[in-house]
Design a protein around this motif. Structure first.
Motif, PDB file in Angstrom:
ATOM      1  N   MET A   1       0.840  -1.176   0.000  1.00  0.00           N
ATOM      2  CA  MET A   1       0.000   0.000   0.000  1.00  0.00           C
ATOM      3  C   MET A   1       0.880   1.231   0.000  1.00  0.00           C
ATOM      4  O   MET A   1       1.974   1.207   0.554  1.00  0.00           O
ATOM      5  CB  MET A   1      -0.851   0.062   1.262  1.00  0.00           C
ATOM      6  N   GLY A   2       0.364   2.283  -0.572  1.00  0.00           N
ATOM      7  CA  GLY A   2       1.091   3.536  -0.567  1.00  0.00           C
ATOM      8  C   GLY A   2       0.131   4.711  -0.508  1.00  0.00           C
ATOM      9  O   GLY A   2      -1.030   4.600  -0.895  1.00  0.00           O
ATOM     10  N   SER A   3       0.646   5.840  -0.009  1.00  0.00           N
ATOM     11  CA  SER A   3      -0.130   7.074   0.059  1.00  0.00           C
ATOM     12  C   SER A   3       0.817   8.266   0.004  1.00  0.00           C
ATOM     13  O   SER A   3       1.871   8.243   0.648  1.00  0.00           O
ATOM     14  CB  SER A   3      -0.940   7.126   1.358  1.00  0.00           C
ATOM     15  N   ASN A   4       0.437   9.297  -0.765  1.00  0.00           N
ATOM     16  CA  ASN A   4       1.254  10.515  -0.755  1.00  0.00           C
ATOM     17  C   ASN A   4       0.416  11.796  -0.817  1.00  0.00           C
ATOM     18  O   ASN A   4       0.920  12.853  -1.168  1.00  0.00           O
ATOM     19  CB  ASN A   4       2.309  10.493  -1.863  1.00  0.00           C
ATOM     20  N   ASN A   7      -3.105  13.240   4.874  1.00  0.00           N
ATOM     21  CA  ASN A   7      -2.552  12.530   6.023  1.00  0.00           C
ATOM     22  C   ASN A   7      -2.234  11.104   5.577  1.00  0.00           C
ATOM     23  O   ASN A   7      -3.067  10.207   5.656  1.00  0.00           O
ATOM     24  CB  ASN A   7      -3.548  12.540   7.187  1.00  0.00           C
ATOM     25  N   ARG A   8      -1.033  10.931   5.089  1.00  0.00           N
ATOM     26  CA  ARG A   8      -0.624   9.664   4.475  1.00  0.00           C
ATOM     27  C   ARG A   8      -0.782   8.485   5.428  1.00  0.00           C
ATOM     28  O   ARG A   8      -1.311   7.438   5.044  1.00  0.00           O
ATOM     29  CB  ARG A   8       0.831   9.754   3.996  1.00  0.00           C
ATOM     30  N   LEU A   9      -0.342   8.636   6.659  1.00  0.00           N
ATOM     31  CA  LEU A   9      -0.439   7.540   7.620  1.00  0.00           C
ATOM     32  C   LEU A   9      -1.894   7.196   7.902  1.00  0.00           C
ATOM     33  O   LEU A   9      -2.265   6.020   7.945  1.00  0.00           O
ATOM     34  CB  LEU A   9       0.289   7.885   8.923  1.00  0.00           C
ATOM     35  N   GLU A  10      -2.725   8.201   8.065  1.00  0.00           N
ATOM     36  CA  GLU A  10      -4.148   7.947   8.340  1.00  0.00           C
ATOM     37  C   GLU A  10      -4.812   7.201   7.179  1.00  0.00           C
ATOM     38  O   GLU A  10      -5.643   6.323   7.401  1.00  0.00           O
ATOM     39  CB  GLU A  10      -4.878   9.251   8.643  1.00  0.00           C
ATOM     40  N   HIS A  11      -4.458   7.540   5.954  1.00  0.00           N
ATOM     41  CA  HIS A  11      -5.006   6.814   4.802  1.00  0.00           C
ATOM     42  C   HIS A  11      -4.623   5.335   4.861  1.00  0.00           C
ATOM     43  O   HIS A  11      -5.452   4.461   4.589  1.00  0.00           O
ATOM     44  CB  HIS A  11      -4.534   7.421   3.479  1.00  0.00           C
ATOM     45  N   LEU A  12      -3.375   5.055   5.203  1.00  0.00           N
ATOM     46  CA  LEU A  12      -2.928   3.659   5.293  1.00  0.00           C
ATOM     47  C   LEU A  12      -3.640   2.932   6.430  1.00  0.00           C
ATOM     48  O   LEU A  12      -4.072   1.787   6.267  1.00  0.00           O
ATOM     49  CB  LEU A  12      -1.411   3.596   5.477  1.00  0.00           C
ATOM     50  N   ILE A  13      -3.774   3.604   7.563  1.00  0.00           N
ATOM     51  CA  ILE A  13      -4.475   3.000   8.709  1.00  0.00           C
ATOM     52  C   ILE A  13      -5.923   2.690   8.334  1.00  0.00           C
ATOM     53  O   ILE A  13      -6.426   1.600   8.623  1.00  0.00           O
ATOM     54  CB  ILE A  13      -4.395   3.916   9.954  1.00  0.00           C
ATOM     55  N   ASN A  49       4.779   3.869   2.523  1.00  0.00           N
ATOM     56  CA  ASN A  49       4.466   2.536   2.018  1.00  0.00           C
ATOM     57  C   ASN A  49       4.507   1.503   3.129  1.00  0.00           C
ATOM     58  O   ASN A  49       5.318   1.608   4.053  1.00  0.00           O
ATOM     59  CB  ASN A  49       5.467   2.112   0.934  1.00  0.00           C
ATOM     60  N   ILE A  50       3.626   0.518   3.011  1.00  0.00           N
ATOM     61  CA  ILE A  50       3.608  -0.634   3.902  1.00  0.00           C
ATOM     62  C   ILE A  50       3.294  -1.877   3.077  1.00  0.00           C
ATOM     63  O   ILE A  50       2.796  -1.774   1.956  1.00  0.00           O
ATOM     64  CB  ILE A  50       2.568  -0.510   5.039  1.00  0.00           C
ATOM     65  N   ALA A  51       3.573  -3.024   3.654  1.00  0.00           N
ATOM     66  CA  ALA A  51       3.099  -4.295   3.099  1.00  0.00           C
ATOM     67  C   ALA A  51       2.190  -4.921   4.140  1.00  0.00           C
ATOM     68  O   ALA A  51       2.395  -4.760   5.349  1.00  0.00           O
ATOM     69  CB  ALA A  51       4.273  -5.224   2.784  1.00  0.00           C
ATOM     70  N   VAL A  87      -4.531   6.712  -1.567  1.00  0.00           N
ATOM     71  CA  VAL A  87      -4.125   5.352  -1.188  1.00  0.00           C
ATOM     72  C   VAL A  87      -4.100   4.466  -2.433  1.00  0.00           C
ATOM     73  O   VAL A  87      -4.893   4.654  -3.355  1.00  0.00           O
ATOM     74  CB  VAL A  87      -5.052   4.769  -0.091  1.00  0.00           C
ATOM     75  N   ASP A  88      -3.145   3.566  -2.452  1.00  0.00           N
ATOM     76  CA  ASP A  88      -2.985   2.616  -3.546  1.00  0.00           C
ATOM     77  C   ASP A  88      -2.809   1.237  -2.925  1.00  0.00           C
ATOM     78  O   ASP A  88      -1.909   1.037  -2.119  1.00  0.00           O
ATOM     79  CB  ASP A  88      -1.750   2.999  -4.361  1.00  0.00           C
TER      80      ASP A  88
END
Length: 164
Positions: A1-4, A7-13, A49-51, A87-88
């Motif tokens: 997952m990725g976000s730019n 609030n990038r972290l909030e999108h991933l959460i 980015n996270i996996a 988010v991707d």
């Protein structure tokens, strides 16, 4: 997952939370968060980015639909290829399957070339092998690329989903 965007972290959460809440998906593991330089279109903000490792009863195409639903729910706009995004969610692997459909290719075509994919993926499972070549992902040359920085250490799914 990725976000730019935003609030990038909030999108991933939120994306992980929505996966976690899906009746047919169990989020088993989340990597640490890494900040990375954009690829393709380089004139944009850095990504987080996270996996994520999932267990699911969904078929690969159904999982893709669930991921796209989450992207849309979180405001993903597909205007520019490799452009900015809230988010991707990409499906990198699905068991050891090799899938070649018009809208879904597994393993993901360029994952072995991208440190922003490999670093979090190998963190989750250092013994993971490419289902086509049998090579360990941790031995891929792209893993040593620069431009990827540990942004936030994550120990488990529950910790990742905690409010900041």
């Amino acid at each position: 997952m990725g976000s730019n965007i935003g609030n990038r972290l909030e999108h991933l959460i939120q994306a992980v939370r929505l996966l976690h809440e899906h009746a047919a998906i169990n989020v088993k593991n989340v990597s640490s968060v890494y900040e990375t330089e954009p690829v393709g279109l380089t004139e944009q903000a850095k990504f987080l980015n996270i996996a994520v490792e999932l267990e699911t009863s969904l078929e690969a195409t159904e999982l893709l639909s669930a991921c796209q639903f989450i992207e849309n729910k979180l405001g993903r706009m597909r205007k520019i290829r490799w452009g900015p995004r809230t988010v991707d969610l990409d499906i990198l692997l699905y068991n050891n399957d090799q899938i070649q459909l018009e809208h879904l290719i597994i393993p993901h075509l360029r994952m072995a070339e991208r440190a922003f994919v490999l670093v979090p993926l190998v963190e989750i499972n250092p013994e993971l092998k490419n289902p086509v070549s049998g090579e360990l992902y941790r031995q891929q040359p792209a893993l040593k690329e620069e431009g990827i920085v540990l942004w936030k250490k994550v120990a488990c799914v529950e910790e990742f989903l905690q409010p900041n």
